[in-house]
Write a protein that holds these residues in place. Structure first.
Motif, PDB file in Angstrom:
ATOM      1  N   LEU A  32       0.829  -1.204   0.000  1.00  0.00           N
ATOM      2  CA  LEU A  32       0.000   0.000   0.000  1.00  0.00           C
ATOM      3  C   LEU A  32       0.862   1.252   0.000  1.00  0.00           C
ATOM      4  N   ALA A  33       1.994   1.197   0.705  1.00  0.00           N
ATOM      5  CA  ALA A  33       2.892   2.350   0.733  1.00  0.00           C
ATOM      6  C   ALA A  33       3.637   2.511  -0.593  1.00  0.00           C
ATOM      7  N   LEU A  68       7.625  11.075  -0.261  1.00  0.00           N
ATOM      8  CA  LEU A  68       7.971   9.804   0.378  1.00  0.00           C
ATOM      9  C   LEU A  68       9.463   9.715   0.651  1.00  0.00           C
ATOM     10  N   MET A  69      10.266  10.042  -0.349  1.00  0.00           N
ATOM     11  CA  MET A  69      11.710   9.831  -0.174  1.00  0.00           C
ATOM     12  C   MET A  69      12.327  10.861   0.773  1.00  0.00           C
ATOM     13  N   LEU A  70      11.706  12.009   0.936  1.00  0.00           N
ATOM     14  CA  LEU A  70      12.188  12.963   1.940  1.00  0.00           C
ATOM     15  C   LEU A  70      11.746  12.554   3.343  1.00  0.00           C
ATOM     16  N   THR A  71      10.617  11.857   3.436  1.00  0.00           N
ATOM     17  CA  THR A  71      10.104  11.459   4.743  1.00  0.00           C
ATOM     18  C   THR A  71      10.872  10.293   5.339  1.00  0.00           C
ATOM     19  N   VAL A  72      11.351   9.371   4.507  1.00  0.00           N
ATOM     20  CA  VAL A  72      11.981   8.149   5.027  1.00  0.00           C
ATOM     21  C   VAL A  72      13.155   8.453   5.959  1.00  0.00           C
ATOM     22  N   VAL A 125       5.508   4.646   6.951  1.00  0.00           N
ATOM     23  CA  VAL A 125       5.207   3.221   7.059  1.00  0.00           C
ATOM     24  C   VAL A 125       6.407   2.361   6.676  1.00  0.00           C
ATOM     25  N   VAL A 126       7.109   2.721   5.603  1.00  0.00           N
ATOM     26  CA  VAL A 126       8.165   1.845   5.080  1.00  0.00           C
ATOM     27  C   VAL A 126       9.298   1.645   6.097  1.00  0.00           C
ATOM     28  N   ALA A 131      11.806  -1.407  11.004  1.00  0.00           N
ATOM     29  CA  ALA A 131      12.263  -1.385  12.398  1.00  0.00           C
ATOM     30  C   ALA A 131      11.419  -2.313  13.270  1.00  0.00           C
ATOM     31  N   ALA A 132      10.126  -2.431  12.955  1.00  0.00           N
ATOM     32  CA  ALA A 132       9.241  -3.266  13.772  1.00  0.00           C
ATOM     33  C   ALA A 132       9.613  -4.741  13.683  1.00  0.00           C
ATOM     34  N   VAL A 133      10.023  -5.211  12.504  1.00  0.00           N
ATOM     35  CA  VAL A 133      10.334  -6.637  12.342  1.00  0.00           C
ATOM     36  C   VAL A 133      11.785  -6.952  12.678  1.00  0.00           C
ATOM     37  N   TRP A 134      12.584  -5.963  12.996  1.00  0.00           N
ATOM     38  CA  TRP A 134      14.025  -6.150  13.074  1.00  0.00           C
ATOM     39  C   TRP A 134      14.430  -7.188  14.115  1.00  0.00           C
TER      40      TRP A 134
END
Length: 495
Positions: A32-33, A68-72, A125-126, A131-134
């Protein structure tokens, strides 16, 4: 009578439930992202209202990828202070808000605002899902890499699918509202389970990573400015190609910062970002039904095969490859080169099943390379590489657009247009293949230079050193001081 002590319940302990929910969230939220990236407004140009600037509307529709790429990288800095679960929930809430607002966008300004809002939500989200699954079970990180790879591969097709028989151009602003609701519900369940489990610790970036992540935002901002300028000012093909090459060179230069394992991941991320989505997008457009291909319905089987094999390959690497998996990275990148070569051989094709070959090689190669490279780094370095990857996507689109502009210059008939479009794809596949080979050579040379200087490999980069020191401090604080058997605490306290 002695009363036994009351045993207090520690609450539900079902960590597997958190892992299952997180896995479902990755499967729903990550595509979705990524589907935010393609600019598909030109496909529904006939549905645009006549009282708006159609060209300007198409340009503002492309603001989602720069946002998106500035937010990451900035989201990664936020992860230093905010829990991962909260960032995931916020990102999906912004995506849902953009879905709602998209129904009311009736001007160029509002459409641009909706696309920027969606890009910011996707940019949260990306990195937050990564980080959540790390630190969860190993299969979750492999699942993230596999889903990320196939999302880049199928992003253009996923963005085009809701436009089939669309009756309003606003569908491009809200392509999958039901999937957004499902992802948001899974994020809410993830938050609830996380609270019930006692708020288990999730990886948080330390202060040492901030400077490098903020540095990654600099080329992203530069590439965004160049992309917006080229779309607004109507640049010629050669300046666009030159600026795109400069942008890719800048990303590779920034990827050189850090220790050897950090460089391996960063180089791989740049290659995957520049090549995978732009190549797959061009293949998808060439294989549309109007150009003699099988259309979107004929592409889903190759996409499904590539996706399953990519997740399986990432899982196999994560579970069975040794921890220093850097030696697998060149093999994954070489598979992508073979996939690009097969694009030149089988595209265009009226038989969609043949496309399973290039799609699988591209997706599996990216999954193997990224999974192998991620095994040697910390979460801060991983998000830094991810920032370079999403910036590389826009640089790849710029380079591919420049090649198309050069090939389509002077076209005067429909058949020449089709031939030139296919020729641009074949030229782009050749350029992408050479770029990936260059990355393999560069990564190998830098690795050998590091091996020749043991003092560099013996000491990690400052940011990675901070990660390791922080982990050691946390582990030392979390282990109680237990005296040796046969000694009392007073004995161990005495000098």
């Amino acid at each position: 009578m002695t009363v036994p002590p009351i045993q207090r319940s520690a609450g539900p302990r079902v960590p597997w439930l958190l892992d299952v929910t997180l896995g479902l969230l990755v499967v729903a939220a990550l595509p979705l992202a990524i589907v935010t990236v393609p600019n598909t407004l030109s496909v529904v140009a006939k549905l645009l209202p006549g009282d708006v600037d159609q060209v300007g509307l198409m340009r503002t529709h492309g603001l989602a990828l720069p946002a998106l790429m500035l937010t990451v990288p900035l989201a990664a800095v936020v992860l230093r202070r905010v829990q991962v679960v909260h960032v995931v929930l916020l990102g999906l809430a912004l995506v849902a808000l953009s879905d709602v607002a998209g129904g009311y966008a009736d001007s160029e300004l509002l459409a641009g605002a909706v696309r920027v809002l969606r890009g910011v939500g996707a940019g949260l989200v990306v990195p937050a899902t990564l980080a959540a699954v790390w630190d969860r079970v190993p299969v979750l990180r492999a699942l993230w890499v596999g889903v990320f790879s196939v999302s880049l591969l199928a992003a253009e097709a996923l963005a085009l699918w809701p436009l089939d028989k669309a009756s309003s151009w606003k569908v491009t602003l809200q392509p999958y509202p039901m999937l957004t609701g499902i992802a948001l519900a899974l994020a809410g369940a993830y938050l609830l389970i996380w609270i019930l489990l006692g708020r288990p610790a999730t990886p948080m970036l330390n202060d040492g990573e901030r400077s490098r992540l903020l540095l990654a935002a600099v080329p992203a901002a530069g590439i965004a400015v160049v992309a917006i300028s080229t779309a607004t000012e109507g640049w010629r093909a050669m300046p666009v190609i030159v600026l795109a090459v400069v942008a890719v060179a800048g990303l590779l230069g920034l990827a050189t910062i850090g220790a050897a394992e950090s460089r391996t991941l960063a180089y791989s991320m740049v290659a995957v970002g520049v090549v995978l989505l732009p190549s797959a997008a061009q293949v998808t457009l060439v294989e549309m039904g109007g150009l003699g291909g099988p259309g979107l319905r004929g592409l889903w089987v190759p996409f499904a095969v590539a996706g399953l094999l990519a997740v399986g390959a990432a899982t196999a690497v994560r579970r069975f490859a040794p921890a220093p998996g850097r030696w697998l990275v060149p093999f994954g990148l070489l598979a992508m080169v073979v996939g690009l070569c097969s694009v030149r051989l089988v595209v265009p094709s009226a038989d969609g099943l043949v496309l399973a070959v290039p799609f699988t090689l591209l997706a599996v190669g990216a999954a193997v390379a990224l999974t192998s490279a991620l095994q040697e780094v910390g979460v801060g370095t991983a998000v830094f590489g991810l920032s370079l990857c999403v910036a590389g996507v826009l640089a790849g689109f710029l380079l591919g657009t420049g090649v198309q502009m050069a090939m389509l210059d002077g076209v005067s008939s429909a058949q020449e247009l089709v031939d030139s479009f296919v020729g641009a794809l074949h030229s782009w596949a050749l350029i992408g293949g050479f770029l990936v080979v260059l990355v393999i050579v560069l990564s190998t040379v830098m690795a050998r230079r590091s091996a020749a200087r043991p003092e560099e490999t013996a000491s990690a980069s400052p940011a990675e050193g901070d990660d390791k020191a922080e982990d050691e401090d946390e582990s030392a604080d979390s282990v109680p001081a237990v005296p040796p058997q046969g000694q009392s605490p007073e004995d161990t306290a005495s000098p």
